[in-house]
Enzyme design. Structure first.
Site, PDB file in Angstrom:
ATOM      1  N   ASP A 173       0.815  -1.219   0.000  1.00 33.33           N
ATOM      2  CA  ASP A 173       0.000   0.000   0.000  1.00 33.33           C
ATOM      3  C   ASP A 173       0.850   1.270   0.000  1.00 33.33           C
ATOM      4  OD1 ASP A 173      -2.766   1.185   0.575  1.00 33.33           O
ATOM      5  OD2 ASP A 173      -1.608   2.008   2.235  1.00 33.33           O
TER       6      ASP A 173
ATOM      7  N   GLU B 175       0.936  -0.510  -5.038  1.00 33.82           N
ATOM      8  CA  GLU B 175      -0.139   0.464  -5.185  1.00 33.82           C
ATOM      9  C   GLU B 175       0.492   1.848  -5.212  1.00 33.82           C
ATOM     10  OE1 GLU B 175      -3.520   3.156  -3.498  1.00 33.82           O
ATOM     11  OE2 GLU B 175      -1.752   2.568  -2.370  1.00 33.82           O
TER      12      GLU B 175
HETATM   13  C1  GLC Z   1      -4.040   3.495  -0.169  1.00 34.13           C
HETATM   14  C2  GLC Z   1      -5.441   2.922   0.018  1.00 34.13           C
HETATM   15  C3  GLC Z   1      -6.342   3.972   0.573  1.00 34.13           C
HETATM   16  C4  GLC Z   1      -5.769   4.459   1.889  1.00 34.13           C
HETATM   17  C5  GLC Z   1      -4.315   4.903   1.738  1.00 34.13           C
HETATM   18  C6  GLC Z   1      -3.634   5.099   3.065  1.00 34.13           C
HETATM   19  O1  GLC Z   1      -4.017   4.515  -1.107  1.00 34.13           O
HETATM   20  O2  GLC Z   1      -5.927   2.409  -1.196  1.00 34.13           O
HETATM   21  O3  GLC Z   1      -7.639   3.471   0.740  1.00 34.13           O
HETATM   22  O4  GLC Z   1      -6.548   5.525   2.354  1.00 34.13           O
HETATM   23  O5  GLC Z   1      -3.533   3.950   1.056  1.00 34.13           O
HETATM   24  O6  GLC Z   1      -3.316   3.853   3.657  1.00 34.13           O
END
Ligand code: GLC
Length: 623
Positions: A262, A304
């Protein structure tokens, strides 16, 4: 396998990845004498602990490391509680997942979060425990085993940019332990935070302004990029690297196949920059990949990083990192361009952006393709790209899209909401479910079956796009049956401030039953989705290792690409208009295509007056 065989395997794997590991760690941490020996003994220990079935899977994936690139893979994403209440509930719905054709299932954050608010689970206080609302680690292992037996893999989120401020490390830091204070970014005065702030951007400007938080009780400023309760980890500290490797291997040993890493863009801080996408992030990701490839080769990594094209591409490995970084990364630009073309009925910008900024293929890596997910849609359209297209200005188009998808633009079919308007920059993002943004909610309001039909066709075109573009398609729970926005999300106190919950509805199993019985537009949608997935799996041209070349087909209503597969080329055509439109025979012949078969519609295709007629929101996979 005997103990001796296992040792041989471990040594071979270490040799295979040693260079990738040593080079990246060297660039990150310089000469840290005991780092490598400590890492090696950690990897050896965790590998020994791996169960026999997982060790067998390791071997299978060592032999076929590109297993996830196969056209037979299709992903499905859900919050465990919203899909099935808890992990035991998931077991009851494995048949449904199989019926859909899912081979990869992403459980949204399921590790133990801090008590709400916890950013939908992205504020983790214990990486070694399952969220007690969902069950136990034992339950998780049971589900993972059952899924493995059905040929499905499990993806879970690993938040490695920050922990909850209640995580054990953070608690120790609060108690004054220097070792753990060095796990985070803590400052005694506001001098450094102020210096960094000069070039940082706001992630949640409306909800959580600023990137640092002052804690009077401990007399420290702490780096909190996202929410106050999410403390950024200090990855320039090799101890953090070792801790997270251990966390990753522990999860892999419980049966996780894919880790969704993430918010990776934020992992390295550099004064005078926006502290995103720093070169060191790519070294961290390479080192993590090399480490888990040694001790858990069955595991793959998904990055991500929801960033601009120039910054996004490197996450799939470029230059010295080619084939060595994330195996999967979200193609947020494909998603943005789908919505952009749908609103404007014009694919010129999409063809330009996707054709200009992205390589045709990657080494041992591919995109995760999607139309909707649990997050908002940020209109990542640059001034530069806008101005490459006649009549489009970056800011003007972004504003148009934000209005269109909030349902505020005259004639807009979309029903959604504005997410996190930034008063200072004018930046506006959107929330809303696939079906509501594509017009199904408006169609239900008006009771007009023709509108509902159009909404369904828009959605099927989107599903066909992500199933053939090149990559692993991810379907977001409920989209297959057209679940609408959840306008009651504010009834849950902790969710009320965050309208991303608008598109995180609870699964409606009655609607599934109705869709299964073929009722209404939802029934036809569900049949259509399953058909697209079946066809994808039957068409080898769609494997993710076949390069994707964007082509201009001479009709701005139609987006097109060639999949350059060993089987021969496949031309994907996708119409973004509610009218019938034509692709000229001449354009097709230019691409070397003169007699055709549509592998999606499964029929011969003929030209009339030297034109290929494309239905409203039509999608064709031509060979
Ligand atoms: C990523 C997740 C999102 C979250 C962020 C902080 O972007 O997809 O939902 O708010 O990380 O962890």
């Amino acid at each position: 396998m005997t103990r001796q065989d296992e040792q041989i395997l471990f040594d071979l794997r270490w040799q295979r990845s040693e260079r990738d590991l040593v080079s990246s760690l060297g660039r990150l941490y310089g000469a840290t004498p005991d780092l490598l020996p400590r890492l090696k003994s950690l990897l050896a220990k965790r590998w020994q602990e791996r169960s026999a079935p997982l060790k067998a899977l390791d071997l299978a994936r060592d032999i076929d490391p590109d297993w996830f690139l196969s056209e037979r893979n299709v992903g499905y994403v859900f919050y465990v509680d919203r899909f099935a209440q808890d992990l035991k509930g998931v077991l009851k719905h494995l048949d449904y997942l199989e019926e859909m054709g899912a081979t990869y299932v992403h459980f949204m954050p399921c590790l133990k979060p801090r008590p709400a608010p916890n950013d939908g689970g992205y504020s983790v206080m214990d990486y070694r425990a399952i969220d007690p609302r969902l069950g136990t680690m034992k339950d998780f292992e049971t589900v993972a085993t059952a899924m493995r037996q059905r040929g499905m893999s499990i993806c879970i989120d690993l938040v490695l940019n920050h922990t909850a401020k209640e995580h054990e490390w953070a608690e120790k830091a609060k108690a004054g332990e220097a070792k753990y204070q060095a796990y985070y970014w803590m400052f005694g005065t506001d001098a450094e935070p102020k210096a960094y702030e000069k070039t940082l951007v706001e992630i949640f400007p409306a909800d959580a302004p600023g990137n640092f938080t002052w804690y009077p009780d401990i007399g420290k400023w702490v780096w909190t990029t996202f929410n106050e309760h999410q403390w950024d980890l200090n990855w320039s500290n090799p101890e953090v690297f070792l801790e997270i490797v251990d966390v990753m291997l522990n999860l892999a040993n419980r049966g996780v196949d894919v880790l969704r890493l993430d918010a990776v863009a934020f992992m390295w801080k550099r004064l005078g920059t926006n502290c995103q996408n720093q070169p060191e992030v790519h070294d961290i990701l390479q080192a993590l990949r090399a480490a888990t490839r040694i001790a858990a080769p069955a595991l793959i990594h998904k990055a991500e990083a929801i960033v601009a094209p120039r910054d996004l591409v490197p996450y799939l490995g470029q230059g010295r990192h080619a084939g060595r970084e994330a195996n999967l990364a979200y193609h947020n630009n494909l998603m943005v361009q789908y919505w952009s073309s749908l609103a404007s009925r014009n694919t010129a910008l999409m063809t330009h952006v996707l054709g200009t900024h992205f390589p045709e293929s990657f080494r041992h890596a591919c995109w995760a393709t999607y139309i909707r997910c649990h997050d908002d849609i940020g209109w990542a359209i640059t001034e530069e790209d806008g101005s490459a297209i006649v009549g489009v200005s970056g800011p003007g188009h972004r504003n148009f899209l934000a209005d269109f998808y909030a349902g505020k633009f005259p004639g807009a079919f979309a029903r959604g909401a504005i997410f996190q308007e930034n008063a200072a920059t004018g930046d506006r993002r959107n929330s809303g479910s696939f079906a509501s943004l594509a017009g199904l909610e408006a169609a239900h309001e008006s009771g007009d079956p023709a509108q509902a039909e159009m909404a369904m066709q828009r959605m099927l075109m989107g599903f066909a796009l992500i199933c053939s573009f090149g990559g692993l398609p991810l379907l977001y729970m409920g989209d297959e049956i057209g679940l609408l926005n959840d306008h009651r999300f504010g009834d849950v106190k902790e969710h009320a401030h965050d309208n991303r919950w608008l598109h995180r509805p609870v699964m409606d199993w009655n609607a599934v039953a109705a869709a299964r019985a073929g009722q209404g537009p939802e029934g036809r949608l569900f049949e259509g989705v399953k058909h697209i997935i079946r066809r994808r799996k039957a068409v080898p041209h769609l494997a993710a290792d076949a390069p994707t070349r964007i082509v201009d087909i001479g009709n701005v209503s139609v987006f097109a690409f060639l999949r350059l597969s060993d089987e021969g080329p496949l031309l994907g055509l996708f119409s973004f208009t509610e009218n019938w439109t034509t692709v000229s025979g001449e354009e097709l012949r230019k691409l070397g295509i003169s007699a055709f078969r549509d592998l999606l519609g499964e029929g011969e295709v003929t030209l009339h007056a030297d034109g290929l007629a494309v239905a409203p929101y039509g999608r064709i996979w031509l060979i």
